[in-house]
Write a protein that holds these residues in place. Structure first.
Motif, PDB file in Angstrom:
ATOM      1  N   TYR A   1      16.984   8.875  -5.560  1.00 22.12           N
ATOM      2  CA  TYR A   1      16.105   7.906  -5.664  1.00 22.12           C
ATOM      3  C   TYR A   1      14.583   8.418  -4.981  1.00 22.12           C
ATOM      4  O   TYR A   1      13.532   8.267  -5.592  1.00 22.12           O
ATOM      5  CB  TYR A   1      16.307   6.481  -5.284  1.00 22.12           C
ATOM      6  N   VAL A   2      14.701   8.739  -3.672  1.00 22.65           N
ATOM      7  CA  VAL A   2      13.421   9.053  -2.815  1.00 22.65           C
ATOM      8  C   VAL A   2      13.055  10.380  -3.451  1.00 22.65           C
ATOM      9  O   VAL A   2      11.644  10.602  -3.727  1.00 22.65           O
ATOM     10  CB  VAL A   2      13.962   9.391  -1.489  1.00 22.65           C
ATOM     11  N   HIS A   3      13.889  11.424  -3.976  1.00 24.46           N
ATOM     12  CA  HIS A   3      13.221  12.804  -4.614  1.00 24.46           C
ATOM     13  C   HIS A   3      12.822  12.324  -5.809  1.00 24.46           C
ATOM     14  O   HIS A   3      11.512  12.807  -6.251  1.00 24.46           O
ATOM     15  CB  HIS A   3      14.479  13.479  -4.766  1.00 24.46           C
ATOM     16  N   MET A   4      12.839  11.328  -6.661  1.00 26.62           N
ATOM     17  CA  MET A   4      12.348  10.894  -7.970  1.00 26.62           C
ATOM     18  C   MET A   4      11.014  10.478  -7.940  1.00 26.62           C
ATOM     19  O   MET A   4      10.174  10.592  -8.891  1.00 26.62           O
ATOM     20  CB  MET A   4      13.396   9.943  -8.699  1.00 26.62           C
ATOM     21  N   LEU A   5      10.706   9.888  -6.571  1.00 25.39           N
ATOM     22  CA  LEU A   5       9.673   9.328  -6.391  1.00 25.39           C
ATOM     23  C   LEU A   5       8.616  10.217  -5.911  1.00 25.39           C
ATOM     24  O   LEU A   5       7.548  10.007  -5.721  1.00 25.39           O
ATOM     25  CB  LEU A   5       9.580   8.075  -5.334  1.00 25.39           C
TER      26      LEU A   5
ATOM     27  N   THR B   1       0.856  -1.171   0.071  1.00 23.64           N
ATOM     28  CA  THR B   1       0.054  -0.050  -0.003  1.00 23.64           C
ATOM     29  C   THR B   1       0.719   1.191   0.137  1.00 23.64           C
ATOM     30  O   THR B   1       2.018   1.250   0.170  1.00 23.64           O
ATOM     31  CB  THR B   1      -1.040   0.020   1.131  1.00 23.64           C
ATOM     32  N   GLN B   2       0.179   2.383  -0.113  1.00 22.06           N
ATOM     33  CA  GLN B   2       1.006   3.661  -0.278  1.00 22.06           C
ATOM     34  C   GLN B   2       1.590   3.898   1.062  1.00 22.06           C
ATOM     35  O   GLN B   2       2.490   4.706   1.435  1.00 22.06           O
ATOM     36  CB  GLN B   2       0.198   4.774  -0.959  1.00 22.06           C
ATOM     37  N   CYS B   3       0.434   3.628   1.944  1.00 17.88           N
ATOM     38  CA  CYS B   3       1.007   3.834   3.441  1.00 17.88           C
ATOM     39  C   CYS B   3       2.257   3.107   3.904  1.00 17.88           C
ATOM     40  O   CYS B   3       3.095   3.550   4.459  1.00 17.88           O
ATOM     41  CB  CYS B   3      -0.138   3.524   4.381  1.00 17.88           C
ATOM     42  N   GLU B   4       2.264   1.742   3.480  1.00 20.02           N
ATOM     43  CA  GLU B   4       3.408   1.085   3.682  1.00 20.02           C
ATOM     44  C   GLU B   4       4.738   1.594   3.007  1.00 20.02           C
ATOM     45  O   GLU B   4       5.838   1.616   3.669  1.00 20.02           O
ATOM     46  CB  GLU B   4       3.145  -0.418   3.120  1.00 20.02           C
ATOM     47  N   GLU B   5       4.636   2.097   1.824  1.00 21.45           N
ATOM     48  CA  GLU B   5       5.726   2.625   1.040  1.00 21.45           C
ATOM     49  C   GLU B   5       5.986   4.008   1.729  1.00 21.45           C
ATOM     50  O   GLU B   5       7.274   4.249   1.981  1.00 21.45           O
ATOM     51  CB  GLU B   5       5.111   3.044  -0.449  1.00 21.45           C
ATOM     52  N   ARG B   6       5.200   4.654   2.210  1.00 20.96           N
ATOM     53  CA  ARG B   6       5.416   5.858   2.870  1.00 20.96           C
ATOM     54  C   ARG B   6       6.551   5.477   4.318  1.00 20.96           C
ATOM     55  O   ARG B   6       7.428   6.311   4.621  1.00 20.96           O
ATOM     56  CB  ARG B   6       4.449   6.936   3.324  1.00 20.96           C
ATOM     57  N   GLY B   7       6.139   4.599   4.884  1.00 20.86           N
ATOM     58  CA  GLY B   7       6.502   4.073   6.053  1.00 20.86           C
ATOM     59  C   GLY B   7       8.063   3.571   6.038  1.00 20.86           C
ATOM     60  O   GLY B   7       9.008   3.960   6.474  1.00 20.86           O
ATOM     61  N   VAL B   8       8.256   2.868   4.823  1.00 15.59           N
ATOM     62  CA  VAL B   8       9.615   2.470   4.385  1.00 15.59           C
ATOM     63  C   VAL B   8      10.541   3.658   3.858  1.00 15.59           C
ATOM     64  O   VAL B   8      11.745   3.713   4.639  1.00 15.59           O
ATOM     65  CB  VAL B   8       9.601   1.585   2.887  1.00 15.59           C
ATOM     66  N   ILE B   9       9.963   4.662   3.472  1.00 18.69           N
ATOM     67  CA  ILE B   9      10.788   5.979   2.776  1.00 18.69           C
ATOM     68  C   ILE B   9      11.245   6.719   4.095  1.00 18.69           C
ATOM     69  O   ILE B   9      12.259   7.219   4.476  1.00 18.69           O
ATOM     70  CB  ILE B   9      10.350   6.722   1.893  1.00 18.69           C
ATOM     71  N   GLN B  10      10.040   6.857   5.110  1.00 19.48           N
ATOM     72  CA  GLN B  10      10.359   7.725   6.042  1.00 19.48           C
ATOM     73  C   GLN B  10      11.532   7.187   7.188  1.00 19.48           C
ATOM     74  O   GLN B  10      12.297   7.861   7.558  1.00 19.48           O
ATOM     75  CB  GLN B  10       9.159   7.831   7.154  1.00 19.48           C
ATOM     76  N   ARG B  11      11.408   5.809   7.259  1.00 17.07           N
ATOM     77  CA  ARG B  11      12.660   5.239   8.172  1.00 17.07           C
ATOM     78  C   ARG B  11      13.941   5.621   7.553  1.00 17.07           C
ATOM     79  O   ARG B  11      14.953   5.626   8.084  1.00 17.07           O
ATOM     80  CB  ARG B  11      12.294   3.615   8.261  1.00 17.07           C
ATOM     81  N   GLU B  12      13.984   5.110   6.128  1.00 13.12           N
ATOM     82  CA  GLU B  12      15.383   5.276   5.306  1.00 13.12           C
ATOM     83  C   GLU B  12      15.525   6.669   5.530  1.00 13.12           C
ATOM     84  O   GLU B  12      16.886   6.979   5.608  1.00 13.12           O
ATOM     85  CB  GLU B  12      14.790   4.797   3.845  1.00 13.12           C
ATOM     86  N   CYS B  13      14.705   7.615   5.206  1.00 11.57           N
ATOM     87  CA  CYS B  13      15.281   8.917   5.501  1.00 11.57           C
ATOM     88  C   CYS B  13      15.730   9.508   6.734  1.00 11.57           C
ATOM     89  O   CYS B  13      16.566  10.358   6.868  1.00 11.57           O
ATOM     90  CB  CYS B  13      13.898   9.945   4.986  1.00 11.57           C
TER      91      CYS B  13
END
Length: 773
Positions: free
Chosen positions: A55-59, A19-31
């Motif tokens: 890569y995060v910026h490209m998304l 889900t998009q929520c799960e994707e945001r969680g992965v990116i927030q932890r990595e950031c």
């Protein structure tokens, strides 16, 4: 997730999110992990973390906190970190952010670096996001690199110079000498950058353009380079589908187009080259067509020879036969631009252009319509109009209005005869009557009025059209008007131009009543039908009672305009039946240069009865006896009016008790009562008897320009009666006068696209004493 995972692992984790929520969680932890590592003083994985952040910026997620890290990495001596730092600067920074100024010094240092790849990174970054301040500071460094011996650096420096010229126009003078010298290079990349730079310099500054034209060898050098590309053999490094470096060829052709525009010397130097390119380039491939298209544009924009222009038009004609719709589209756009100057050359491809009207693509069809309308001339108007009318019958709804308007304009301009003109417009109204412009109806009515020998033919044709289809409102309006005006010709059943048809009075009234009762009829259309029905009451004898019945129904109509007409017509039937024959008149006057006799009251074709002069007012009609057996009397308005009707001309005229006498209104010139802007009005009086007076009015135009839509209206106080006769029939008309006769005249007309209106009051009449009134 561990912050040290490779970029590939992070990408895999993001893509596996459900889900998009799960994707945001992965990116927030990595950031969060990346921020923590950025704060560490000893960070050996900076380039690794910045790559993940890009890569995060490209998304589409925020990555602005990495800007300062980009600045630090650009200053790093390591090439791997510098490369990622410059990439991050191009993606995360722009000229609006203050952080971009921090890398100016680093770029300047790297432009002087011994490693060409480091220099290349700095040049690419400056060309991508350099601000005006950075360009001014670093322009001398770019000019120095344009003169370097390394071709790899020179081609990137040329493209960087293009960005600088676009940002700061004044710096173009700095690069002009170096740009000219680059044309001597053999490397295609350098030549491409040089041509782009010279093109930018010439487009930005007229003085620079003249300088390149005057410099010996600029155009010849470009011609020589282009010839080498055209006649060169196969080169794997530059070959694209059998064409040698088509990108460089296109750039050179665009520059030649700029240099040759409005310059005969430069144009002569490139004519032979353009002919060679046009004849030797393969047109079976897209890249070849691209080169040919640029060649055509260059030929059409410079002072080329006539034969070369014909060759260019023929190339566009071949494009029209191409299976690629994009190529057909650009061909028609180009032909549309040149049809005005090379009309005969484009005419040779008329058949192909007309065939494009059948194309399935809407954009191609629209362009084909524009071009087909532009190709209509006096010599081909009949054949072209057949094709356009055929297209109109099957064209998409969004093109009908454009097609109808174009056909009307072409028919008006090139009509071989009035009958052909009328037939063409009626065909359009039958096919697309709902998509024509509002002025079509009065224009056609005017055309029919002027073609007196075709009245019988027109009324028969319109009657048949009315019986066939009443959904086309414009056609129905014209048909109703024509039946009302020339219904007697229809009832005779004699017409040499068409098959004779026996039409009875009931048939005609049935057709008009169908229009009045149809749910498809607009209020305006019903007004035409009602007025036509009323006009027929003066032309038929056996169905007057039926007409009276039809008219009376609409006296309580919800539409105010229709109700008012019906009430006025009913009043004529009930109280003033003997006056109906003198109320119908119409006239249209056009004055140009010389004196023209005109009728003082002129009606629009759509409203052809005297009652329309009283629009918006409540009237009381008083009968006036006929005099001398000439014609029945008319009526007078005994109430005040508001708005813009004719009786507003009478403000301030307070009459004395009347003494009966009569004024006959006709037309002839003597004493000038009005003159303004070259338009004059003269008046004379001639006493006919103790109770009769003839007044002559003449309007004249002494200007050099034509006057159209001329309208002359006369009014008298309410105790007097103003009647008027048609200037065609010369019927007598009368005034009921007071002792002191007064009259107001309103003049309106159009000249040179502007409308004029004026009012003049006449208190005394020449050659007439008060005792003689």
């Amino acid at each position: 997730m561990s912050p040290s995972v490779p970029l590939q692992e992070m990408i895999r984790a993001i893509r596996s999110a459900r889900t998009q929520c799960e994707e945001r969680g992965v990116i927030q932890r990595e950031c969060a992990a990346i921020r923590a590592q950025f704060r560490q003083s000893d960070n050996g994985g900076r380039s690794h973390n910045l790559a993940k952040l890009l890569y995060v910026h490209m998304l589409g997620y925020p990555a602005h906190f990495g800007q300062m890290e980009c600045v630090r990495m650009i200053a790093s001596p390591r090439y791997s970190e510098k490369r990622v730092g410059y990439l991050g600067a191009m993606m995360l920074l722009d000229e609006k952010q203050d952080a971009s100024l921090l890398i100016t010094n680093s770029i300047k240092n790297d432009l002087s670096h011994s490693n060409q790849y480091v220099q290349s990174l700095a040049l690419c970054t400056l060309a991508c996001m350099g601000s005006a301040e950075m360009c001014r500071d670093l322009a001398p460094e770019i000019d120095r690199l344009l003169r370097a011996s390394n071709s790899y650096i020179k081609k990137k420096a040329a493209l960087c110079a293009v960005h600088i010229v676009r940002k700061v126009h004044d710096l173009g003078e700095l690069f002009t000498p170096a740009a000219r010298s680059l044309l001597a290079e053999k490397n295609h990349g350098v030549l491409h950058g040089a041509v782009v730079l010279i093109t930018e310099l010439c487009e930005r500054n007229q003085e620079t353009l003249e300088r390149f034209r005057k410099v010996p060898g600029t155009v010849p050098d470009l011609v020589q380079i282009m010839k080498g590309l055209v006649i060169s053999g196969y080169s794997p490094e530059h070959d694209v589908a059998g064409i040698s470096d088509p990108f460089l060829q296109v750039r050179i052709l665009r520059l030649l187009r700029i240099l040759g525009r409005n310059n005969e010397g430069a144009s002569d130097a490139m004519n032979d080259l353009l002919a060679q390119v046009a004849t030797n380039t393969d047109s079976t491939k897209t890249v070849g067509n691209a080169v040919l298209y640029e060649t055509v544009l260059t030929v059409l924009h410079i002072k080329s020879e006539s034969g070369l222009r014909v060759l260019a038009v023929n190339i566009l004609g071949r494009f029209l036969l191409n299976n690629d719709r994009n190529i057909r589209y650009i061909a028609m756009i180009s032909l549309q631009k040149i049809v005005g100057t090379d009309h005969n050359a484009v005419q040779r491809h008329r058949g192909t252009i007309v065939d494009c009207l059948k194309d399935q693509d809407a954009s191609v069809k629209r362009r084909a319509l524009d071009l087909s309308l532009a190709l209509v001339s006096a010599s081909n108007v009949r054949s072209m109009m057949k094709e356009l009318l055929l297209f109109l019958s099957s064209c998409p709804p969004e093109l009908r209005a454009q097609a109808a308007s174009g056909i009307f304009n072409a028919a008006e301009r090139y009509a071989p005869s009035q009958r052909w003109h009328i037939d063409t417009i009626l065909h359009v109204l039958t096919t697309a009557g709902g998509d024509v412009r509002d002025e079509t109806v009065p224009n056609l009515i005017q055309l029919i009025t002027n073609a007196s020998e075709l009245h019988c033919y027109t009324v028969h044709k319109l009657y048949r059209a009315l019986l066939t289809d009443i959904s086309q409102q414009s056609l129905v309006q014209v048909a109703c008007w024509c039946i009302g005006e020339y219904g007697d010709l229809l009832l005779r059943g004699e017409c040499q131009e068409t098959e004779p048809v026996q039409v009875t009075e009931d048939d005609v009234l049935d057709a008009l009543e169908t229009v009045l009762q149809s749910h498809m009829s607009s209020p305006a259309t019903r007004g035409f039908a009602l007025t036509a029905t009323m006009k027929l009451s003066t032309r038929i004898t056996d169905n007057v009672d039926r007409i009276r019945s039809i008219v009376s129904i609409y006296g309580s109509c919800i539409d105010v305009e229709l109700q008012q007409r019906a009430v006025e017509y009913n009043a004529l039937f009930r109280k003033y039946d003997h006056m109906r024959f003198v109320l119908k008149m119409q006239s249209s006057v056009f004055c140009s240069g010389s004196n023209r006799q005109v009728s003082p009251l002129v009606f629009l074709p759509q409203v052809c009865d005297l009652l329309d002069l009283l629009g918006g007012s409540e009237v009381t009609l008083q009968p006036i006896p006929a005099v001398g057996g000439t014609a029945p009397g008319l009526f007078t308005n005994t109430s005040s009016t508001t708005g813009g009707d004719l009786l507003d001309l009478l403000g301030g005229l307070e009459p004395a008790p009347p003494e009966l006498s009569y004024l006959i209104f006709s037309a002839a010139p003597t004493v000038q009562v009005y003159e303004k802007a070259g338009v004059a009005l003269t008046l004379s009086c001639e006493k006919q008897s103790d109770s009769g007076l003839t007044v002559t009015l003449t309007a004249s135009n002494s200007t050099d320009s034509d006057i159209s839509s001329f309208t002359l209206q006369a009014a008298v106080p309410k105790v007097q009666i103003l009647a008027n006769s048609s200037c065609f029939t010369q019927s007598k008309s009368f005034f009921r006068l007071q002792v002191n006769l007064k009259m107001r005249i309103r003049i309106s007309y159009s000249s040179q696209g502007s409308a004029f209106q004026d009012t003049v009051q006449i208190d005394s009449f020449p050659g007439l004493s008060a005792a003689g009134h």
